[in-house]
Design a protein around this motif. Structure first.
Motif, mmCIF file in Angstrom:
data_model
loop_
_atom_site.group_PDB
_atom_site.id
_atom_site.type_symbol
_atom_site.label_atom_id
_atom_site.label_comp_id
_atom_site.label_asym_id
_atom_site.label_seq_id
_atom_site.Cartn_x
_atom_site.Cartn_y
_atom_site.Cartn_z
ATOM 1 N N LYS A 1 0.826 -1.206 0.000
ATOM 2 C CA LYS A 1 0.000 0.000 0.000
ATOM 3 C C LYS A 1 0.864 1.261 0.000
ATOM 4 C CE LYS A 1 -3.855 2.158 2.555
ATOM 5 N NZ LYS A 1 -3.241 3.425 2.967
ATOM 6 N N GLY A 2 1.904 1.272 0.839
ATOM 7 C CA GLY A 2 2.769 2.441 0.912
ATOM 8 C C GLY A 2 3.520 2.699 -0.382
ATOM 9 N N MET B 1 -4.876 -5.315 -14.601
ATOM 10 C CA MET B 1 -5.142 -6.456 -13.735
ATOM 11 C C MET B 1 -5.334 -7.723 -14.565
ATOM 12 S SD MET B 1 -5.350 -5.450 -10.494
ATOM 13 C CE MET B 1 -4.541 -3.874 -10.178
ATOM 14 N N GLU B 2 -4.482 -8.711 -14.347
ATOM 15 C CA GLU B 2 -4.671 -10.040 -14.959
ATOM 16 C C GLU B 2 -4.952 -10.983 -13.808
ATOM 17 O OE1 GLU B 2 -4.322 -13.609 -15.531
ATOM 18 O OE2 GLU B 2 -2.194 -13.383 -16.026
ATOM 19 N N LEU B 3 -6.218 -11.372 -13.673
ATOM 20 C CA LEU B 3 -6.650 -12.075 -12.473
ATOM 21 C C LEU B 3 -7.004 -13.536 -12.771
ATOM 22 C CD1 LEU B 3 -8.758 -9.089 -11.072
ATOM 23 C CD2 LEU B 3 -6.316 -9.592 -10.753
ATOM 24 N N LEU C 1 -0.815 -5.981 -11.830
ATOM 25 C CA LEU C 1 -0.896 -7.136 -10.930
ATOM 26 C C LEU C 1 -1.381 -8.358 -11.684
ATOM 27 C CD1 LEU C 1 -2.149 -7.483 -7.334
ATOM 28 C CD2 LEU C 1 -3.344 -8.793 -9.099
ATOM 29 N N THR C 2 -0.752 -9.475 -11.411
ATOM 30 C CA THR C 2 -1.250 -10.771 -11.856
ATOM 31 C C THR C 2 -1.477 -11.604 -10.605
ATOM 32 O OG1 THR C 2 -0.052 -10.680 -13.958
ATOM 33 C CG2 THR C 2 -0.767 -12.845 -13.195
ATOM 34 N N GLY C 3 -2.693 -12.117 -10.445
ATOM 35 C CA GLY C 3 -2.995 -12.883 -9.251
ATOM 36 C C GLY C 3 -4.480 -13.142 -9.125
ATOM 37 N N SER C 4 -4.937 -13.352 -7.903
ATOM 38 C CA SER C 4 -6.340 -13.648 -7.659
ATOM 39 C C SER C 4 -7.195 -12.396 -7.805
ATOM 40 C CB SER C 4 -6.511 -14.215 -6.252
ATOM 41 O OG SER C 4 -6.243 -13.209 -5.286
ATOM 42 N N SER D 1 -8.065 -5.513 -4.056
ATOM 43 C CA SER D 1 -7.360 -4.784 -3.011
ATOM 44 C C SER D 1 -6.385 -3.762 -3.597
ATOM 45 C CB SER D 1 -6.608 -5.767 -2.106
ATOM 46 O OG SER D 1 -5.827 -5.093 -1.156
ATOM 47 N N VAL D 2 -5.539 -4.221 -4.521
ATOM 48 C CA VAL D 2 -4.535 -3.342 -5.111
ATOM 49 C C VAL D 2 -5.192 -2.261 -5.973
ATOM 50 C CG1 VAL D 2 -2.659 -3.257 -6.811
ATOM 51 C CG2 VAL D 2 -2.629 -4.973 -4.988
#
Length: 455
Positions: A192-193, A228-230, A205-208, A214-215
């Protein structure tokens, strides 16, 4: 000082331990990346291409070293790890060759003496990356971002920190200036920071989908561009005229490649009623015959999951699906012994509302779904929160193309497993994310698309 321990998922043994950097140290690295950006953004495409080609050489010349590192840290078979490193070299060279063309000025005819669209770098791009393709996922963002004149900072998954530091070293060995690519071994709580740091201009971001939400929410609150690649629960439609020997071989590879841990892996097999039983019979035999074992063994078809906790979560999903009415055909048990192994598993008679239909199963578990006709098959395929990849298996190519165009996904392949290719855009819709990576579309995500008008 906090640290992260790396465990070999095949043996359960400790590989290494890395100290986390503090939030203050991370901020200093971001500052260094911004200093590097002030110089890097003014370099020529010729200079950037030379270094990016050198990065490709680094991957090719040290393929075995990088491949073994990936296999030790996250458990994919050694052959697939080698292919991953080869793909990193390919992507590096692809953008070294094409970035200047992709980012060249685009003339637009207006009333002005001269008007055109110009593409300029933006600054520091933060990448939050997963463990399942520890080298490739990173290069997929870094090659276009860096070739565009940006600098990149990486927050990699904790269980592949050896790969993360190896990537940073690879950029250094290729000759890139200090700060152009930086690994931040920080905890998830420190992300976050970094996003809020004014020097960071964009996040990928690649993830869930949970991680993406969140991001993206933090980035949105700070007006930072995101890609976002989720997750995915890719549907493959098996039409009645499909070659079932070929289709089940493809299905087995699709479900077991990377030990079943691929966002774009075939996960839901929607099979027409007339061939359902025969498909299930052939598919079961091939999944059972696939050798599970040591990922360093060249004869192993699939290895362990990346972590024991991930195996436990997958097993819970399997058991929940069975309790909801899915039929266990093969697998479905946690084997004894060391490592995060889980057997090839088939759940049949899966329907909407079941865990195996509605959510992503990230491991060697296939969901087989009966469709009464092609229209029903398309409805089932599209009845998903996800929309990353999809496929159609048929001997009628033209008809398969028509079906593929009806599927709600970022990619639809006919008679081939969905793959990411630097020549084509890659990404999803729905809860599978937004934005695109790779090709010209990917490099345009993190540039200032600027209009120039000269009266």
């Amino acid at each position: 000082m906090a640290s992260v321990t790396i465990i070999n998922p095949s043996t359960g043994e400790k590989i290494d331990e890395y100290s986390r950097i503090t939030a203050v140290e991370a901020s200093e690295k971001v500052k260094q990346a911004n200093t590097a950006y002030q110089e890097w953004k003014n370099t020529s495409f010729e200079q950037r291409s030379k270094l990016m080609n050198a990065l490709g050489d680094e991957f090719e010349n040290n393929k075995e070293m990088y491949a073994q590192l990936a296999t030790r840290e996250m458990g994919k078979t050694i052959g697939q790890s080698r292919k991953e490193i080869e793909k990193c070299a390919w992507i590096s060279r692809f953008y070294a060759e094409h970035a200047e063309e992709f980012l060249s000025d685009k003339p637009v005819e207006t009333e002005a003496q001269n008007s055109y669209v110009n593409f300029l770098p933006m600054g520091i791009v933060l990448a939050v990356m997963p463990w399942n393709f520890p080298f490739y996922q990173v290069i997929r963002f870094a090659a276009p971002a860096v070739m565009a004149g940006n600098t990149g900072i990486l927050k990699h998954a904790s269980n592949v920190q050896g790969c993360a530091f190896a990537l940073e070293e690879a950029f250094r060995k290729a000759g890139f200036p200090e700060g152009v690519f930086t690994n931040l071994n920080i905890s998830a709580g420190d992300v976050k920071g970094i996003i809020e740091n004014p020097d960071v201009v964009a996040v990928t971001l690649t993830g869930s989908d949970a991680a993406g939400r969140s991001v993206a929410s933090i980035a949105g609150a700070n007006l930072k561009k995101t890609v976002m690649e989720l997750g995915g629960s890719d549907a493959y439609l098996v039409l009645e005229d499909a070659d079932l020997e070929e289709a089940t071989s493809l299905a087995t590879l699709g479900r077991l490649q990377n030990n079943g841990q691929t966002c774009i892996a075939a996960k839901r097999f929607i099979v027409l009623d007339g061939i359902y039983d025969r498909f299930l019979e052939l598919f079961s035999k091939k999944m059972e015959a696939a050798k599970m074992g040591d990922p360093m063994d060249e004869t192993t078809y699939y290895g362990p999951l990346a972590r024991v906790d991930l195996r436990e979560e997958l097993h819970e999903q399997v058991e929940k699906s069975i309790s909801q009415g899915a039929r266990l055909v093969i697998g479905g048990n946690i084997p004894e012994g060391k490592g995060a192994y889980y057997p090839a598993t088939i759940l049949a008679d899966v329907k909407p509302g079941m865990e195996a239909f509605d959510n992503e199963l990230f491991g060697p578990v296939a969901s087989v779904i009966r469709a009464m006709d092609e229209e029903h098959a398309v409805v089932l395929a599209n009845s998903s929160q996800f929309g990353l990849g999809s496929g159609v298996l048929t001997t009628n190519i033209e008809h398969g193309e028509k079906i593929a165009l009806q599927l709600e996904a970022g990619s639809s392949f006919v008679n081939k497993l969905v793959v990411s290719d630097p020549r084509l855009p890659f990404g999803g819709i729905k809860n599978s994310g937004y934005g695109r990576e790779l090709s010209s579309y990917g490099i345009h995500e993190f540039v200032n698309i600027k209009s120039i008008w000269i009266e």
